[in-house]
Design a protein around this motif. Structure first.
Motif, PDB file in Angstrom:
ATOM      1  N   VAL A 182       0.865  -1.185   0.000  1.00 50.90           N
ATOM      2  CA  VAL A 182       0.000   0.000   0.000  1.00 50.90           C
ATOM      3  C   VAL A 182       0.897   1.229   0.000  1.00 50.90           C
ATOM      4  CG1 VAL A 182      -1.781   1.289   1.219  1.00 50.90           C
ATOM      5  CG2 VAL A 182      -1.820  -1.216   1.229  1.00 50.90           C
ATOM      6  N   LYS A 183       0.741   2.081  -1.021  1.00 56.52           N
ATOM      7  CA  LYS A 183       1.656   3.203  -1.208  1.00 56.52           C
ATOM      8  C   LYS A 183       0.993   4.567  -1.070  1.00 56.52           C
ATOM      9  CE  LYS A 183       4.959   0.317  -1.985  1.00 56.52           C
ATOM     10  NZ  LYS A 183       5.987   0.118  -0.927  1.00 56.52           N
ATOM     11  N   MET A 184      -0.293   4.668  -1.430  1.00 55.84           N
ATOM     12  CA  MET A 184      -0.978   5.957  -1.377  1.00 55.84           C
ATOM     13  C   MET A 184      -2.419   5.754  -0.944  1.00 55.84           C
ATOM     14  SD  MET A 184       0.378   7.776  -4.918  1.00 55.84           S
ATOM     15  CE  MET A 184      -0.564   9.272  -4.614  1.00 55.84           C
ATOM     16  N   VAL A 185      -2.979   6.795  -0.309  1.00 57.01           N
ATOM     17  CA  VAL A 185      -4.409   6.829   0.017  1.00 57.01           C
ATOM     18  C   VAL A 185      -4.947   8.171  -0.467  1.00 57.01           C
ATOM     19  CG1 VAL A 185      -6.170   6.688   1.804  1.00 57.01           C
ATOM     20  CG2 VAL A 185      -4.018   5.421   2.083  1.00 57.01           C
TER      21      VAL A 185
ATOM     22  N   ASN B 217       7.616   0.931   5.720  1.00 60.75           N
ATOM     23  CA  ASN B 217       6.942   1.314   4.483  1.00 60.75           C
ATOM     24  C   ASN B 217       6.383   2.725   4.616  1.00 60.75           C
ATOM     25  OD1 ASN B 217       5.733   0.867   1.851  1.00 60.75           O
ATOM     26  ND2 ASN B 217       3.762   0.646   2.913  1.00 60.75           N
ATOM     27  N   ARG B 218       6.583   3.536   3.574  1.00 63.29           N
ATOM     28  CA  ARG B 218       6.074   4.900   3.572  1.00 63.29           C
ATOM     29  C   ARG B 218       4.798   4.984   2.752  1.00 63.29           C
ATOM     30  NH1 ARG B 218      11.614   7.862   1.936  1.00 63.29           N
ATOM     31  NH2 ARG B 218      11.726   5.955   0.721  1.00 63.29           N
ATOM     32  N   VAL B 219       3.764   5.558   3.350  1.00 63.68           N
ATOM     33  CA  VAL B 219       2.462   5.709   2.697  1.00 63.68           C
ATOM     34  C   VAL B 219       2.115   7.190   2.655  1.00 63.68           C
ATOM     35  CG1 VAL B 219       0.037   5.043   2.700  1.00 63.68           C
ATOM     36  CG2 VAL B 219       1.756   3.479   3.647  1.00 63.68           C
ATOM     37  N   TRP B 220       1.825   7.696   1.471  1.00 62.19           N
ATOM     38  CA  TRP B 220       1.463   9.105   1.304  1.00 62.19           C
ATOM     39  C   TRP B 220      -0.045   9.206   1.148  1.00 62.19           C
ATOM     40  CZ3 TRP B 220       1.974  12.752  -3.430  1.00 62.19           C
ATOM     41  CH2 TRP B 220       2.010  14.088  -3.007  1.00 62.19           C
ATOM     42  N   SER B 221      -0.689   9.980   2.011  1.00 63.48           N
ATOM     43  CA  SER B 221      -2.140  10.182   1.948  1.00 63.48           C
ATOM     44  C   SER B 221      -2.423  11.631   1.571  1.00 63.48           C
ATOM     45  CB  SER B 221      -2.789   9.860   3.295  1.00 63.48           C
ATOM     46  OG  SER B 221      -2.532   8.522   3.665  1.00 63.48           O
TER      47      SER B 221
END
Length: 258
Positions: free
Chosen positions: A182-185, A204-208
């Motif tokens: 999961v990478k973006m929201v 893990n980096r997630v950008w929302s």
């Protein structure tokens, strides 16, 4: 790939023959007719939870009892506007005949991507289904699309608005924070614009990113440019009616799966 973060219409207008839905169908038809794959998140204004000129959760006029929890899942009209055949890259649905919970795939920059559209403040069984989709596609970069996720402050919503089932925080705990693909929201619903980067327990980096600029002029469209090799994503606002870019530029570093 194009996405709509929900509230395609403002009201479910039974008294006017649902004129807004007719306009939405006409205005978005060029996208349906094009070769550009797209996905839509269902917003509360696209359901019977909000209807007939009310900007708040509906209630039974006779009893005062809230109808919102029931109405939030009544999405027949929006699914008539966008039948499954309109979504050229749709690969699966939680419920047959409804795109409320669906996933779509595409390939770009030599990488595989999966756009997961999840209903607003989702039911636990919908989250179960979504988690299976993410787990079964470990080599896809997942972009989660849902109507409500961030507050205008940039914090993750911790409640269900009084008429949903779970919360964005529940979705984070079950899916976003657990799966490294999961990478973006992407979301809308509230505020103006907001962003945050979360680093999960595994690094893990997630950008929302939340964008809710519908009251403005110039037809604002947020554009994302993904550079898989550089591990980057850049975004700015395109003022579509005047053809200019540059408003609120943002960027993030992402560990894309190649």
């Amino acid at each position: 790939f194009a996405v709509h973060t929900g509230d395609v219409v403002n009201w479910w207008e039974s008294r006017t023959g649902n004129a807004q839905y007719a306009r939405a169908d006409r205005w978005l038809q060029p996208l349906s007719d094009s070769s550009v794959p797209f996905a839509v998140a269902v917003g509360n204004h696209d359901t019977l939870a909000v209807a007939d000129g009310q900007g708040w959760a509906n209630s039974d006029p006779a009893t005062g009892r809230s109808l919102a929890s029931w109405g939030l899942r009544q999405t027949q009209l929006i699914n008539e506007i966008f039948p499954a055949s309109d979504f050229s890259n749709m690969r699966g649905q939680f419920e047959a005949g409804k795109f409320d919970n669906s996933f779509h795939t595409f390939t770009a920059e030599g990488a595989d991507f999966l756009v997961l559209s999840l209903e607003m403040w989702p039911r636990p069984e919908a989250v179960d289904w979504a988690e299976r989709v993410v787990a079964e596609h470990p080599e896809h970069n997942v972009i989660l699309l849902t109507h409500a996720y961030l507050w205008g402050s940039g914090s993750i919503q911790g409640d269900n608005g009084g008429y949903g089932s779970t919360s964005p925080r529940y979705v984070y705990d079950r899916i976003v924070g657990r799966y490294d693909n999961v990478k973006m929201v992407l979301s809308g619903h509230t505020g103006w614009t907001a962003q945050r980067t979360d680093v999960t327990r595994t690094g893990n980096r997630v950008w929302s990113v939340m964008t809710n600029m519908s009251p403005t002029s110039h037809g604002p469209l947020r554009s994302f440019t993904i550079d898989v090799d550089a591990g980057a994503v850049h975004s700015d606002i395109v003022r579509t009616s005047v053809g200019t870019r540059g408003h609120e530029r943002m960027s993030a570093q992402i560990d894309w799966i190649k």
